[in-house]
Write an enzyme that holds these catalytic residues in place. Structure first.
Site, short mmCIF file in Angstrom:
data_model
loop_
_atom_site.label_atom_id
_atom_site.label_comp_id
_atom_site.label_asym_id
_atom_site.label_seq_id
_atom_site.Cartn_x
_atom_site.Cartn_y
_atom_site.Cartn_z
N CYS A 222 0.81 -1.24 0.00
CA CYS A 222 0.00 0.00 0.00
C CYS A 222 0.83 1.27 0.00
CB CYS A 222 -0.94 0.01 1.19
SG CYS A 222 -2.29 -1.12 0.92
N1 CO8 Z 1 -20.24 -9.79 6.80
C1 CO8 Z 1 -20.84 -9.82 8.03
N2 CO8 Z 1 -20.16 -9.90 9.17
C2 CO8 Z 1 -18.81 -9.99 9.09
C3 CO8 Z 1 -18.13 -9.98 7.86
C4 CO8 Z 1 -18.90 -9.88 6.70
N3 CO8 Z 1 -18.34 -9.84 5.48
N4 CO8 Z 1 -16.81 -10.05 8.10
C5 CO8 Z 1 -16.65 -10.12 9.43
N5 CO8 Z 1 -17.85 -10.09 10.03
C6 CO8 Z 1 -18.15 -10.16 11.48
C7 CO8 Z 1 -17.03 -10.86 12.23
O1 CO8 Z 1 -17.20 -12.25 12.21
C8 CO8 Z 1 -17.18 -10.26 13.62
O2 CO8 Z 1 -18.22 -10.94 14.28
P1 CO8 Z 1 -18.11 -11.25 15.86
O3 CO8 Z 1 -18.08 -9.90 16.50
O4 CO8 Z 1 -19.32 -12.04 16.12
O5 CO8 Z 1 -16.82 -12.00 16.03
C9 CO8 Z 1 -17.67 -8.83 13.35
O6 CO8 Z 1 -18.20 -8.85 12.03
C10 CO8 Z 1 -16.57 -7.81 13.44
O7 CO8 Z 1 -15.45 -8.27 12.63
P2 CO8 Z 1 -14.08 -7.50 12.57
O8 CO8 Z 1 -13.60 -7.23 13.97
O9 CO8 Z 1 -13.15 -8.21 11.63
O10 CO8 Z 1 -14.58 -6.15 11.86
P3 CO8 Z 1 -13.90 -4.76 11.83
O11 CO8 Z 1 -14.82 -3.77 12.38
O12 CO8 Z 1 -12.49 -4.76 12.34
O13 CO8 Z 1 -13.84 -4.49 10.24
C11 CO8 Z 1 -12.17 -4.51 8.51
C12 CO8 Z 1 -13.07 -5.34 9.40
C13 CO8 Z 1 -13.05 -3.68 7.60
C14 CO8 Z 1 -11.29 -5.43 7.67
C15 CO8 Z 1 -11.31 -3.57 9.38
O14 CO8 Z 1 -10.69 -4.28 10.42
C16 CO8 Z 1 -10.22 -2.85 8.63
O15 CO8 Z 1 -10.44 -2.21 7.63
N6 CO8 Z 1 -9.00 -2.88 9.16
C17 CO8 Z 1 -7.87 -2.18 8.55
C18 CO8 Z 1 -7.38 -2.97 7.45
C19 CO8 Z 1 -6.34 -2.26 6.65
O16 CO8 Z 1 -6.18 -1.08 6.62
N7 CO8 Z 1 -5.62 -3.02 5.94
C20 CO8 Z 1 -4.67 -2.51 5.07
C21 CO8 Z 1 -4.60 -3.52 4.03
S1 CO8 Z 1 -4.25 -2.85 2.54
C22 CO8 Z 1 -2.60 -3.17 2.20
O17 CO8 Z 1 -1.72 -3.08 2.97
C23 CO8 Z 1 -2.34 -3.57 0.81
C24 CO8 Z 1 -1.90 -4.97 0.75
C25 CO8 Z 1 -1.48 -5.26 -0.64
C26 CO8 Z 1 -2.61 -5.30 -1.60
C27 CO8 Z 1 -3.27 -6.60 -1.62
C28 CO8 Z 1 -4.30 -6.71 -2.71
C29 CO8 Z 1 -5.09 -7.98 -2.69
#
Ligand code: CO8
Length: 372
Positions: free
Chosen positions: A155
């Protein structure tokens, strides 16, 4: 010498996929999986898969849709991946095609002809092949001379690429640099993974860098401060690589796609990024109140709001911290450059801004810029 960004470009892929389309396919896959494995699920051997939801995706990430180069196959439960037709060695690669389209726009904005460009850096998260470099293919297609290379920093690739361009200009090894970020990342998502099936989209951005004395673009931004930083983490990882085929049993396993611990990333990266921006502003002797705009990495709207509030000391208003991820999703290193490209036309002489990317590595790149 003062280096400026003298033009930018954006290539938007031909197809888009809404959250609802993605979720419908995912949920159909979940239903099929749970029916196929009903006995094993009933006996406790296999865990039932849970459905995804558009409401969760929008609330947790701010993403509403994404653009993709190839849609066919991605919404089919039998394939769950975009099907990409092979191109011959005589045809332009997909990634070079994306790069060239963005590059032409950036060159036009900077009033530059192919003969003016003497260094091309393709800076992105993945290249479609190891060699010859995509950048050299782009160089040939644009009709440029000089030299070209690819670099990968997930990223932070675009901001790190810009910093490499600045070094080349300051070191005298180039006079005009094109930094292109063809982020062809949708194919690397595991569309069967509920936690990450919604995250990425394809796009390409480009910027032209040159010394202030040769710049004639309508909107030229002087780079006041540039700083890269990295610190190792496994929380965002892909084990895809050229040695995968030598371990046939696992060459197609899930860890060869994008995998992350989103919560941990959120918690660990944010303090790092806020500190980086604050230090850069202090070094440049610029108060946060003097910033016209924050062009932040576009991974998650809650992350952007957090960073903007921490830096500004209040909620961002209007388009002080523009968001593009609702339309584009996370486009890896291109996100902050799309935000910049789309939201700098109203900026005038003396207006200051920050471009900051962050992500896998961990890595973060911060650029403090001022409109000439
Ligand atoms: N639908 C419904 N519910 C879901 C889903 C879904 N799709 N996914 C998860 N849940 C549920 C989980 O099971 C969890 O349930 P429970 O509380 O019962 O355990 C609940 O929702 C909450 O889950 P999370 O804690 O995982 O949810 P978050 O609020 O943390 O949101 C995110 C998830 C959106 C992924 C968030 O954590 C986020 O955006 N974090 C930052 C990520 C980030 O910035 N990453 C950078 C990556 S980009 C990068 O570096 C580039 C890499 C190279 C490129 C690669 C290309 C492929």
């Amino acid at each position: 010498m003062s280096v400026v960004i003298s033009g930018s470009g954006l290539f938007t892929p031909p197809h888009s996929i809404s959250n609802d389309e993605l979720v419908d396919t995912f949920n159909q896959y979940v239903e099929e999986f749970n029916v196929e494995n009903s006995d094993a699920i009933a006996s406790g051997e296999v865990e039932a898969l849970k459905p995804s939801s558009s409401a969760f995706i929008e609330k947790a990430s701010g993403i509403k849709s994404r653009y993709v180069m190839y849609k066919e196959g991605a919404l089919d439960t039998k394939t769950m991946m975009p099907l990409i037709p092979e191109r011959s060695n005589d045809e332009l690669s997909v990634q070079a095609e994306m790069a060239v389209a963005a590059a032409k726009q950036a060159m036009q904005a900077a009033n530059k002809k192919p003969e003016d460009i003497d260094l091309i850096i393709v800076a992105c998260s993945y290249t479609q092949r190891a060699y010859p470099a995509i950048a050299i293919e782009v160089q040939k297609e644009l009709g440029c001379q000089g030299w070209a290379f690819d670099m990968l920093v997930a990223c932070s690739a675009a901001t790190f690429g810009i910093m490499n361009g600045v070094n080349a200009l300051n070191g005298g090894t180039a006079k005009t640099v094109l930094v292109v970020s063809p982020e062809f990342v949708f194919p690397q998502i595991n569309l069967r993974d509920r936690d990450s099936h919604f995250i990425f989209g394809d796009v390409a951005t480009a910027v032209v860098l040159e010394n202030q004395d040769t710049a004639t673009g309508d909107h030229c931004f002087k780079l006041l401060k540039t700083k890269p930083m990295t610190t190792f983490s496994n929380n965002i990882r892909s084990n895809f690589g050229h040695t995968n085929r030598c371990t046939p049993d696992t060459m197609l396993a899930d860890d060869k796609m994008f995998v992350q611990q989103g919560r941990k990333v959120f918690k660990e990266v944010l303090p790092m990024v806020c500190q980086l921006i604050e230090e850069q502003l202090a070094e440049a002797d610029i108060a946060a109140t003097d910033l016209k705009r924050l062009f932040l990495h576009q991974a998650n709207i809650n992350m952007n709001t957090f960073v903007a509030k921490k830096i500004l000391g209040r909620e961002p208003v209007g388009n002080e911290a523009p968001i593009i991820l609702d339309e584009f999703a996370n486009t890896a290193s291109a996100g902050s450059i799309i935000a910049f490209h789309r939201n700098h036309d109203d900026m005038v002489q003396g207006d200051k801004a920050v471009i900051c990317s962050f992500g896998a590595g961990y890595s973060a790149g911060c650029l403090v810029i001022e409109h000439l």
